[in-house]
Design a protein around this motif. Structure first.
Motif, short mmCIF file in Angstrom:
data_model
loop_
_atom_site.label_atom_id
_atom_site.label_comp_id
_atom_site.label_asym_id
_atom_site.label_seq_id
_atom_site.Cartn_x
_atom_site.Cartn_y
_atom_site.Cartn_z
N LEU A 204 0.81 -1.21 0.00
CA LEU A 204 0.00 0.00 0.00
C LEU A 204 0.85 1.27 0.00
CD1 LEU A 204 -2.78 -1.05 2.54
CD2 LEU A 204 -2.94 -0.97 0.06
N GLY A 205 2.15 1.12 0.18
CA GLY A 205 3.04 2.27 0.10
C GLY A 205 3.03 3.16 1.32
N ILE A 206 2.64 2.62 2.49
CA ILE A 206 2.67 3.41 3.71
C ILE A 206 3.59 2.75 4.72
CG2 ILE A 206 0.39 4.44 3.46
CD1 ILE A 206 -0.70 2.31 5.32
N SER A 207 4.15 3.56 5.61
CA SER A 207 5.10 3.06 6.61
C SER A 207 4.36 2.63 7.86
CB SER A 207 6.10 4.16 6.95
OG SER A 207 6.84 3.81 8.09
N LEU A 208 4.65 1.40 8.31
CA LEU A 208 4.05 0.91 9.55
C LEU A 208 4.49 1.77 10.73
CD1 LEU A 208 2.34 -1.25 10.97
CD2 LEU A 208 4.41 -2.66 11.15
N CYS A 209 5.75 2.23 10.68
CA CYS A 209 6.26 3.10 11.74
C CYS A 209 5.44 4.37 11.85
CB CYS A 209 7.73 3.43 11.50
SG CYS A 209 8.84 2.04 11.72
N THR A 210 5.05 4.93 10.70
CA THR A 210 4.23 6.14 10.69
C THR A 210 2.91 5.90 11.40
OG1 THR A 210 5.21 6.90 8.61
CG2 THR A 210 3.08 7.86 9.23
N LEU A 211 2.27 4.77 11.10
CA LEU A 211 0.99 4.45 11.72
C LEU A 211 1.14 4.24 13.22
CD1 LEU A 211 -0.61 1.99 9.11
CD2 LEU A 211 -0.84 4.46 9.28
N LYS A 212 2.22 3.57 13.63
CA LYS A 212 2.43 3.33 15.06
C LYS A 212 2.72 4.63 15.81
CE LYS A 212 3.80 -1.52 14.94
NZ LYS A 212 4.82 -2.53 15.30
N HIS A 213 3.46 5.52 15.18
CA HIS A 213 3.73 6.82 15.80
C HIS A 213 2.44 7.61 15.98
CE1 HIS A 213 8.23 6.82 14.47
NE2 HIS A 213 8.05 6.24 15.63
N LEU A 214 1.58 7.55 14.97
CA LEU A 214 0.30 8.25 15.05
C LEU A 214 -0.57 7.67 16.16
CD1 LEU A 214 -0.63 8.68 11.27
CD2 LEU A 214 0.17 10.45 12.84
N TYR A 215 -0.59 6.34 16.26
CA TYR A 215 -1.42 5.73 17.30
C TYR A 215 -0.88 6.06 18.70
CZ TYR A 215 -4.16 2.60 20.09
OH TYR A 215 -5.01 2.11 21.04
N CYS A 216 0.44 6.05 18.85
CA CYS A 216 1.04 6.41 20.13
C CYS A 216 0.67 7.83 20.53
CB CYS A 216 2.56 6.27 20.07
SG CYS A 216 3.13 4.56 20.05
N GLU A 217 0.53 8.70 19.55
CA GLU A 217 0.13 10.08 19.82
C GLU A 217 -1.29 10.14 20.36
OE1 GLU A 217 0.99 13.56 20.62
OE2 GLU A 217 2.45 12.82 19.15
N MET A 218 -2.13 9.20 19.92
CA MET A 218 -3.54 9.22 20.32
C MET A 218 -3.81 8.41 21.58
SD MET A 218 -5.62 8.85 16.70
CE MET A 218 -4.78 7.37 16.12
N ALA A 219 -3.03 7.36 21.81
CA ALA A 219 -3.35 6.39 22.86
C ALA A 219 -3.12 6.95 24.26
CB ALA A 219 -2.51 5.12 22.66
N CYS A 220 -3.94 6.44 25.19
CA CYS A 220 -3.77 6.70 26.63
C CYS A 220 -3.84 8.18 27.00
CB CYS A 220 -2.45 6.10 27.13
SG CYS A 220 -2.32 4.32 26.83
N LYS A 221 -4.56 8.96 26.19
CA LYS A 221 -4.76 10.37 26.53
C LYS A 221 -6.06 10.51 27.33
CE LYS A 221 -1.15 11.96 24.42
NZ LYS A 221 -1.21 12.68 23.15
#
Length: 641
Positions: free
Chosen positions: A73-90
């Motif tokens: 799909l041409g997207i980085s898994l690291c990018t998705l994980k970084h985004l989720y970490c930004e959202m999680a546990c807030k």
């Protein structure tokens, strides 16, 4: 408790929010195709929703049949994980600040990509959670992973009862957010295809797309926060903020859908103008125009069906036909193919050669549902569409210009004797000759080479037995070969069914009008069912009249009744059609051969199925499910039917 400042952002002036979020946006240097990513994300979230409904509500969970894509799909898994970490546990109330931080991380992505990637990051964890919730009890590997994530201790009866309403509301909000992002992508697509200066409402909507993306992103953050609260089981989660986000995202969806609808209507109007410029409808000097849309793969029989209305006295001097081929002119040999097909059309038809107006083609495909099969749009001299697709009616010999009260009692006004020609005559030029000669014709299909060999041998053996009656039998195998295509064959069957259903619906709407089942519709429903199950099938015609049809295995048993030494008296007056039908009925009465209810897929045009469809076997009304499968609830298989 949600912060009032974060809730108020949903009611802040648009321009103020736009100023703030534009500060996070740089030139969109990172480009990739967002639609395939969004498609995968939708599949994940739709499946998660199915599991939620199964686990929480007890609904049946269907198996997933569609294979996932194999290409990257041409997207980085690291990018998705970084985004989720930004959202999680807030904690609740941090949605606005978190949304801005996400935009800063995605500063070089396009606005639609920002929304899709944020949703993808959420789907990665949310889909994983509900997958484990579904599998942890039956799959040991999933159980171990689930233990690490706390799934077995979370998804308990007490937990589900405690948070049932919150889970359902969360599921609904996720669906609305997906719909909002889908609308954003649709508008982006319209903007890419058409000049915004010609579409003012689209232009205004595109200006506010960054704001819609922002609303979608902070809603995804709110969903993540809500899910974290549920997993941590921190009392009853605060639902006020979720309700506020739900109201905002619903309003966004409604607003975007309205723009999409109006934009497509304007595109349609543009197309009508272009059409009138190319063919002046007033110069044609007729009340009605039949716009005949097709690709270049239509057969002579399909042309003759439309041309047959010239012989209909009730339509004389009431119409003109304009052929509009929908063709990709960049493909080699298209011009040659076009000229060859045009030479076969009546000289009285008007033509629009090389029609390539993008606005018009898109409108035809979306609004009039053109999917490569011929359609006939009936339009009056003012350019008003009075019938979106009359091709099915014309194929059945119905005048589409008649008022409802003028529709004849039968969906087959020309009688069932000619329906074989309508359904099967276009497959090969020899078939029309055989039909005129009143020969018996076995049409058959399927991929089982053993069955095909047995069937041909049995028909040949039977033809020898029937020689004293001077009965001539022809065989025709429906396959992809030369100009014969299975797509054409099944397209004709489906078109006939849709036309019959449309006429039947009209008859039912008129007082004292009735419709009855027939051998024809029994055959049609059987064939559609055989197509769905990819099984062997046989249709027997005498001339252009349908005689019988059935499952390949059952028909073989009927043919064996004529094996030598045959006890049937074969005389010059022997009625083979009646004999064959009687043997078929006898076999179907056997307990092991009893046919089951019918089932078929007709997804592309299921929305046009308006009248009730009765199962020929059990006489119960067939059901139209969300997968566009028409089936009786007692469906098992069409085997031996």
């Amino acid at each position: 408790m949600a912060k009032s400042s974060d809730l108020s952002v949903l009611n802040m002036p648009k321009e103020l929010i736009m100023t703030q979020i534009f500060e996070t946006h740089a030139h969109a240097d990172i480009k990739f195709d967002v639609r395939p990513v969004f498609t995968v994300v939708k599949k994940i979230l739709n499946r998660a929703s199915d599991v939620v409904q199964h686990v929480v509500m007890g609904n049946k969970l269907e198996n997933m049949e569609e294979e996932p894509p194999t290409a990257s799909l041409g997207i980085s898994l690291c990018t998705l994980k970084h985004l989720y970490c930004e959202m999680a546990c807030k904690p609740p109330g941090e949605e606005s600040n978190t949304g801005k931080k996400i935009l800063e991380k995605l500063t070089k992505y396009s606005w639609d990509a920002k929304a899709v990637l944020t949703l993808a990051a959420f789907a990665l964890d949310y889909g994983d959670f509900w997958l484990l919730a579904h599998l942890h009890a039956s799959d040991k590997s999933a159980k171990w992973v689930g233990i690490l994530k706390g799934v077995p201790t979370i998804v308990t009866e007490s937990w589900l009862q405690k948070h049932k309403l919150a889970i359902i509301k969360l599921d609904q909000l996720i669906k609305s957010t997906v719909e909002a992002i889908d609308c954003i992508l649709v508008l982006e697509g319209l903007s890419d295809r058409y000049a915004e200066e010609d579409l003012q409402e689209l232009s205004e909507a595109m200006y506010y797309i960054p704001l819609d993306v922002y609303y979608a992103i902070i809603t995804v953050v709110a969903c993540t926060t809500q899910m974290c609260c549920l997993i941590n089981d921190e009392g009853k989660p605060e639902e006020l903020s979720l309700s506020s986000f739900s109201l905002k995202i619903t309003a966004t969806v409604d607003s975007l859908n309205l723009v999409i609808k109006r934009t497509k209507e304007i595109i349609g109007s543009f197309w009508i103008i272009v059409l009138q410029q190319q063919v002046n409808l007033k110069e044609i000097e007729t009340e009605n125009v039949f716009l005949f849309f097709s690709d270049l793969d239509i057969s002579e029989n399909e042309i003759s069906i439309l041309n047959s209305i010239d012989n209909n006295k009730s339509m004389k001097d009431q119409y003109k036909i304009i052929w509009i081929p929908i063709v990709d002119w960049t493909v080699d040999q298209m011009q040659t193919k076009f000229e060859k097909l045009r030479s076969k059309m009546p000289s009285t038809w008007h033509r629009l050669p090389k029609f390539s107006f993008d606005l018009g083609i898109q409108y035809i495909k979306e609004k009039w549902e053109f999917k490569n099969r011929p359609i006939v749009v009936v339009m009056n001299s003012q350019g008003k569409v009075v019938h979106r697709d009359a091709y099915h009616m014309i194929a059945l010999g119905i005048n589409p210009l008649l008022p409802i009260t003028g529709v004849p009692e039968s969906p087959l006004p020309n009688g069932e004797d000619s329906v074989g020609q309508i359904l099967l005559g276009s497959l090969h030029i020899d078939i029309l000759t055989w039909m005129k000669q009143e020969k018996y014709i076995f049409f058959y299909g399927g991929k089982d080479t053993v069955w095909i060999k047995q069937f041909k041998e049995q028909v040949y053996a039977m033809s020898q037995v029937l020689k004293p009656a001077s009965i001539s039998i022809e065989l025709f195998y429906v396959e992809d070969k030369g100009e014969i295509t299975l797509w054409k064959f099944w397209n004709g069957i489906e078109s006939f069914f849709l036309g019959w259903n449309y006429i039947k619906n009209i008859l039912l709407s008129v007082k004292d009008k009735k419709t009855e089942s027939s051998t024809v519709m029994s055959t049609i429903l059987k064939l559609l069912s055989y197509k769905t199950e990819s099984t062997e099938w046989v249709v027997l015609c005498k001339g252009s009249k349908l005689v019988d049809s059935g499952h390949g295995t059952t028909i073989l048993k009927v043919l064996k009744k004529y094996d030598p030494p045959c006890t049937i008296p074969i005389t010059p007056t022997f009625d083979f059609a009646s004999s064959f039908l009687n043997y078929h009925r006898e076999i179907l009465k056997l307990p092991a051969e009893k046919p089951s209810c019918y089932h078929f897929d007709i997804a592309e045009d299921a929305g046009k199925i308006t009248a009730a469809v009765m199962c020929p076997f059990c006489r119960e009304r067939m059901k139209l499910s969300s997968r566009f499968n028409c089936c009786h609830s007692g469906y098992r298989s069409t085997k031996n039917a």
